[in-house]
Scaffold this motif. Structure first.
Motif, PDB file in Angstrom:
ATOM      1  N   ASP A 165      14.371  11.161   2.744  1.00  0.00           N
ATOM      2  CA  ASP A 165      13.391  11.660   3.718  1.00  0.00           C
ATOM      3  C   ASP A 165      11.976  11.770   3.129  1.00  0.00           C
ATOM      4  OD1 ASP A 165      13.151  14.066   2.307  1.00  0.00           O
ATOM      5  OD2 ASP A 165      14.475  15.186   3.644  1.00  0.00           O
ATOM      6  N   GLY A 166      11.869  11.688   1.799  1.00  0.00           N
ATOM      7  CA  GLY A 166      10.541  11.648   1.185  1.00  0.00           C
ATOM      8  C   GLY A 166       9.748  12.925   1.304  1.00  0.00           C
ATOM      9  N   ASN A 167      10.428  14.017   1.681  1.00  0.00           N
ATOM     10  CA  ASN A 167       9.705  15.264   1.853  1.00  0.00           C
ATOM     11  C   ASN A 167       9.867  16.119   0.602  1.00  0.00           C
ATOM     12  OD1 ASN A 167       8.462  17.542   2.701  1.00  0.00           O
ATOM     13  ND2 ASN A 167      10.010  18.121   4.223  1.00  0.00           N
ATOM     14  N   PRO A 192       9.892   6.619  -1.140  1.00  0.00           N
ATOM     15  CA  PRO A 192       9.999   7.184   0.211  1.00  0.00           C
ATOM     16  C   PRO A 192       8.679   7.576   0.854  1.00  0.00           C
ATOM     17  CG  PRO A 192      10.469   8.869  -1.414  1.00  0.00           C
ATOM     18  CD  PRO A 192      10.076   7.622  -2.183  1.00  0.00           C
ATOM     19  N   ASN A 193       7.580   7.552   0.064  1.00  0.00           N
ATOM     20  CA  ASN A 193       6.319   8.028   0.637  1.00  0.00           C
ATOM     21  C   ASN A 193       5.139   7.389  -0.110  1.00  0.00           C
ATOM     22  OD1 ASN A 193       6.161   9.450  -1.832  1.00  0.00           O
ATOM     23  ND2 ASN A 193       7.193  11.222  -0.939  1.00  0.00           N
ATOM     24  N   LYS A 194       3.954   7.593   0.463  1.00  0.00           N
ATOM     25  CA  LYS A 194       2.767   6.939  -0.077  1.00  0.00           C
ATOM     26  C   LYS A 194       2.332   7.556  -1.411  1.00  0.00           C
ATOM     27  CE  LYS A 194      -2.049   5.993   1.168  1.00  0.00           C
ATOM     28  NZ  LYS A 194      -3.083   6.270   2.172  1.00  0.00           N
ATOM     29  N   ILE A 195       2.496   8.862  -1.553  1.00  0.00           N
ATOM     30  CA  ILE A 195       2.001   9.538  -2.763  1.00  0.00           C
ATOM     31  C   ILE A 195       2.752   9.029  -4.000  1.00  0.00           C
ATOM     32  CG2 ILE A 195       3.513  11.585  -2.532  1.00  0.00           C
ATOM     33  CD1 ILE A 195       1.219  13.293  -3.598  1.00  0.00           C
ATOM     34  N   GLU A 196       4.057   8.744  -3.862  1.00  0.00           N
ATOM     35  CA  GLU A 196       4.802   8.261  -5.030  1.00  0.00           C
ATOM     36  C   GLU A 196       4.401   6.821  -5.357  1.00  0.00           C
ATOM     37  OE1 GLU A 196       8.853   9.365  -7.245  1.00  0.00           O
ATOM     38  OE2 GLU A 196       8.977   9.306  -5.062  1.00  0.00           O
ATOM     39  N   ALA A 197       4.113   6.030  -4.332  1.00  0.00           N
ATOM     40  CA  ALA A 197       3.609   4.668  -4.574  1.00  0.00           C
ATOM     41  C   ALA A 197       2.284   4.739  -5.337  1.00  0.00           C
ATOM     42  CB  ALA A 197       3.421   3.935  -3.245  1.00  0.00           C
ATOM     43  N   GLN A 198       1.424   5.690  -4.947  1.00  0.00           N
ATOM     44  CA  GLN A 198       0.141   5.853  -5.645  1.00  0.00           C
ATOM     45  C   GLN A 198       0.366   6.261  -7.101  1.00  0.00           C
ATOM     46  OE1 GLN A 198      -1.495   8.512  -2.657  1.00  0.00           O
ATOM     47  NE2 GLN A 198      -3.216   7.126  -2.326  1.00  0.00           N
ATOM     48  N   ALA A 199       1.323   7.149  -7.317  1.00  0.00           N
ATOM     49  CA  ALA A 199       1.632   7.596  -8.679  1.00  0.00           C
ATOM     50  C   ALA A 199       2.057   6.406  -9.536  1.00  0.00           C
ATOM     51  CB  ALA A 199       2.726   8.669  -8.647  1.00  0.00           C
ATOM     52  N   PHE A 200       2.936   5.565  -8.983  1.00  0.00           N
ATOM     53  CA  PHE A 200       3.417   4.399  -9.740  1.00  0.00           C
ATOM     54  C   PHE A 200       2.268   3.420 -10.039  1.00  0.00           C
ATOM     55  CE2 PHE A 200       7.802   5.039  -7.599  1.00  0.00           C
ATOM     56  CZ  PHE A 200       8.234   5.843  -8.644  1.00  0.00           C
ATOM     57  N   ALA A 201       1.436   3.168  -9.025  1.00  0.00           N
ATOM     58  CA  ALA A 201       0.322   2.226  -9.197  1.00  0.00           C
ATOM     59  C   ALA A 201      -0.632   2.730 -10.290  1.00  0.00           C
ATOM     60  CB  ALA A 201      -0.421   2.038  -7.877  1.00  0.00           C
ATOM     61  N   GLU A 202      -0.913   4.026 -10.270  1.00  0.00           N
ATOM     62  CA  GLU A 202      -1.834   4.586 -11.276  1.00  0.00           C
ATOM     63  C   GLU A 202      -1.219   4.541 -12.674  1.00  0.00           C
ATOM     64  OE1 GLU A 202      -3.646   8.310 -10.118  1.00  0.00           O
ATOM     65  OE2 GLU A 202      -4.079   7.539  -8.106  1.00  0.00           O
ATOM     66  N   LEU A 203       0.080   4.819 -12.781  1.00  0.00           N
ATOM     67  CA  LEU A 203       0.736   4.758 -14.094  1.00  0.00           C
ATOM     68  C   LEU A 203       0.673   3.342 -14.664  1.00  0.00           C
ATOM     69  CD1 LEU A 203       4.029   6.886 -13.793  1.00  0.00           C
ATOM     70  CD2 LEU A 203       1.979   7.430 -15.090  1.00  0.00           C
ATOM     71  N   LEU A 204       0.927   2.352 -13.815  1.00  0.00           N
ATOM     72  CA  LEU A 204       0.905   0.958 -14.286  1.00  0.00           C
ATOM     73  C   LEU A 204      -0.458   0.611 -14.872  1.00  0.00           C
ATOM     74  CD1 LEU A 204       2.815  -0.854 -11.382  1.00  0.00           C
ATOM     75  CD2 LEU A 204       3.604  -0.660 -13.758  1.00  0.00           C
ATOM     76  N   VAL A 228       7.828   4.262   6.489  1.00  0.00           N
ATOM     77  CA  VAL A 228       8.737   4.596   5.391  1.00  0.00           C
ATOM     78  C   VAL A 228       9.406   5.928   5.753  1.00  0.00           C
ATOM     79  CG1 VAL A 228       7.424   3.287   3.685  1.00  0.00           C
ATOM     80  CG2 VAL A 228       6.947   5.716   3.971  1.00  0.00           C
ATOM     81  N   VAL A 229      10.454   6.303   5.008  1.00  0.00           N
ATOM     82  CA  VAL A 229      11.289   7.421   5.480  1.00  0.00           C
ATOM     83  C   VAL A 229      10.550   8.750   5.650  1.00  0.00           C
ATOM     84  CG1 VAL A 229      13.510   6.507   4.716  1.00  0.00           C
ATOM     85  CG2 VAL A 229      12.150   7.856   3.124  1.00  0.00           C
ATOM     86  N   SER A 230       9.456   8.952   4.910  1.00  0.00           N
ATOM     87  CA  SER A 230       8.731  10.229   5.029  1.00  0.00           C
ATOM     88  C   SER A 230       7.940  10.289   6.328  1.00  0.00           C
ATOM     89  CB  SER A 230       7.746  10.361   3.878  1.00  0.00           C
ATOM     90  OG  SER A 230       6.801   9.306   3.961  1.00  0.00           O
ATOM     91  N   GLY A 231       7.789   9.129   7.000  1.00  0.00           N
ATOM     92  CA  GLY A 231       6.906   9.069   8.173  1.00  0.00           C
ATOM     93  C   GLY A 231       5.551   8.483   7.825  1.00  0.00           C
ATOM     94  N   ASP A 232       5.280   8.269   6.505  1.00  0.00           N
ATOM     95  CA  ASP A 232       4.022   7.618   6.115  1.00  0.00           C
ATOM     96  C   ASP A 232       4.020   6.184   6.642  1.00  0.00           C
ATOM     97  OD1 ASP A 232       3.296   9.880   4.730  1.00  0.00           O
ATOM     98  OD2 ASP A 232       3.711   9.061   2.734  1.00  0.00           O
ATOM     99  N   SER A 233       2.823   5.658   6.864  1.00  0.00           N
ATOM    100  CA  SER A 233       2.693   4.302   7.401  1.00  0.00           C
ATOM    101  C   SER A 233       3.113   3.256   6.367  1.00  0.00           C
ATOM    102  CB  SER A 233       1.235   4.084   7.819  1.00  0.00           C
ATOM    103  OG  SER A 233       0.863   2.740   7.628  1.00  0.00           O
ATOM    104  N   LEU A 234       3.978   2.347   6.765  1.00  0.00           N
ATOM    105  CA  LEU A 234       4.407   1.281   5.858  1.00  0.00           C
ATOM    106  C   LEU A 234       3.212   0.401   5.480  1.00  0.00           C
ATOM    107  CD1 LEU A 234       6.596  -0.355   4.355  1.00  0.00           C
ATOM    108  CD2 LEU A 234       6.898  -1.685   6.436  1.00  0.00           C
ATOM    109  N   VAL A 235       2.322   0.188   6.428  1.00  0.00           N
ATOM    110  CA  VAL A 235       1.142  -0.637   6.154  1.00  0.00           C
ATOM    111  C   VAL A 235       0.302   0.007   5.045  1.00  0.00           C
ATOM    112  CG1 VAL A 235      -1.091  -1.352   7.131  1.00  0.00           C
ATOM    113  CG2 VAL A 235       1.045  -1.826   8.357  1.00  0.00           C
ATOM    114  N   GLU A 236       0.097   1.324   5.131  1.00  0.00           N
ATOM    115  CA  GLU A 236      -0.678   2.014   4.087  1.00  0.00           C
ATOM    116  C   GLU A 236       0.029   1.940   2.735  1.00  0.00           C
ATOM    117  OE1 GLU A 236      -1.990   5.958   5.024  1.00  0.00           O
ATOM    118  OE2 GLU A 236      -2.655   5.329   7.028  1.00  0.00           O
ATOM    119  N   CYS A 237       1.353   2.089   2.748  1.00  0.00           N
ATOM    120  CA  CYS A 237       2.123   2.003   1.494  1.00  0.00           C
ATOM    121  C   CYS A 237       2.020   0.597   0.902  1.00  0.00           C
ATOM    122  CB  CYS A 237       3.588   2.355   1.749  1.00  0.00           C
ATOM    123  SG  CYS A 237       3.845   4.106   2.089  1.00  0.00           S
TER     124      CYS A 237
END
Length: 346
Positions: A156-158, A193-205, A226-235
């Motif tokens: 659920d990404g929450n 599951p959410n945009k914030i974790e994608a951002q975390a991964f991108a920044e770590l890389l 995505v499962v959290s309700g965040d926009s897939l396009v934004e992710c």
């Protein structure tokens, strides 16, 4: 021990080249946990398949080999649920925990080496086993923060307000470094599951000068977000803006949602698209088990493959509850090429 010769260098790896050499598509392997259980592993543990790194690495290697012989071009390591924090909570030292992460990569590399030994110089199909010297990639799996919590929150990404971008980067940082240095070809960030974790991964890389590329795979339960309700396009845009991300897509999502998701991602990225759905069964997070009656058969799963190819996916495999039989069938359909394509229904 580094088994990969020359692959471990970011500059020398291009997903486009890899795909070009394999006729424009590649087959990702299938589910790990169910297969490990079938081979006798006991996974009743918050570490799930991570537990096998400690108790039965030979079973993991066997499952990797089964997938290679079924035609998989990409092996995903058994590190999805393996975190330094999770191992340390079990009483292991930090050093032992890091060694287990690295071990997940070396087991996959060993399976690849064993496969190459079995495959003759030519190619053949023997007892239904695909044996040839194609290029095989090892993708080091990084599950989401929710996968570590083992409370179903990757579905659920929450994570609540207390989990910030900084929390997530701190949580994942060392694990990503260890996996990147262990000899894998790329890192597979899975079930994001959410945009914030994608951002975390991108920044770590970017910040940590990670030397191998990565893919991002999101999950969806409505075929739209995505499962959290965040926009897939934004992710997808987060993945698209990170140079080290060489493919983006969807995993652990029912097959019926995949086509629409591919089409919406394709609007905002030209990176190769990957999909490895689950069997369509629903996971009951309260009972911690899969509800079998909700899944699709291998035949039904595979009937989607050409539709996904036509929609734009170039890396295709399976996630939870898919088996080497699923992957064998995907390999067959893809190697038959577009001559067997299903006419699109629109």
């Amino acid at each position: 021990m580094h088994h990969t010769k020359g692959n471990g260098n970011f500059a020398s790896f291009s997903m486009e080249d890899f795909l070009k050499k394999s006729k424009g598509y590649a087959v990702i392997d299938g589910g790990l946990a169910t297969e490990l259980e079938r081979h006798g592993a006991d996974l009743h543990d918050p570490l799930w398949s991570g537990k096998c790194l400690i108790s039965s690495p030979h079973l993991i290697r066997t499952v990797h080999l089964d997938y290679l012989e079924a035609g998989a071009d990409i092996l995903i390591t058994a590190s999805y649920q393996a975190t330094i924090q999770g191992f340390m909570a079990k009483g292991l030292s930090e050093k032992e925990s890091e060694a287990l992460l690295a071990k997940s990569v070396s087991i996959a590399c060993e399976a690849r080496d064993m496969y190459y030994e079995r495959a003759s110089e030519g190619s053949c199909i023997e007892d239904g086993r695909v044996l040839n010297k194609r290029k095989i990639l090892v993708a080091a799996s990084v599950g989401s923060y929710g996968a570590y919590l083992a409370d179903g929150s990757e579905y659920d990404g929450n994570y609540g307000d207390s989990v910030t971008l900084a929390t997530l980067k701190e949580f994942h940082r060392r694990r990503v470094q260890v996996l990147a240095e262990a000899g894998a070809d790329l890192i597979a960030f899975e079930t994001i599951p959410n945009k914030i974790e994608a951002q975390a991964f991108a920044e770590l890389l970017d910040e940590d000068d990670i030397k191998i590329p990565a893919w991002f795979a999101f999950n969806s339960k409505d075929g739209v977000n995505v499962v959290s309700g965040d926009s897939l396009v934004e992710c997808t845009l987060v993945a698209n803006s990170c140079k080290k991300v060489v493919a983006v897509g969807i995993n652990c999502t029912p097959p019926r949602f995949i086509s629409a998701l591919i089409l919406s991602m394709k609007k905002v990225t030209s990176k190769p698209l990957l999909i490895y759905p689950n069997s369509g069964e629903t996971y009951d997070a309260d009972r911690k088990e899969w509800v079998e009656s909700t899944g699709v058969s291998n035949e039904d799963f595979v009937s989607y493959v050409n539709v996904w190819r036509e929609a734009g996916a170039s890396l295709i495999g399976g996630c939870c509850r898919t088996t080497p039989d699923t992957i064998r069938a995907i390999h067959k359909v893809l190697s038959a090429g577009s001559s067997t394509a299903v006419p699109s229904k629109d």
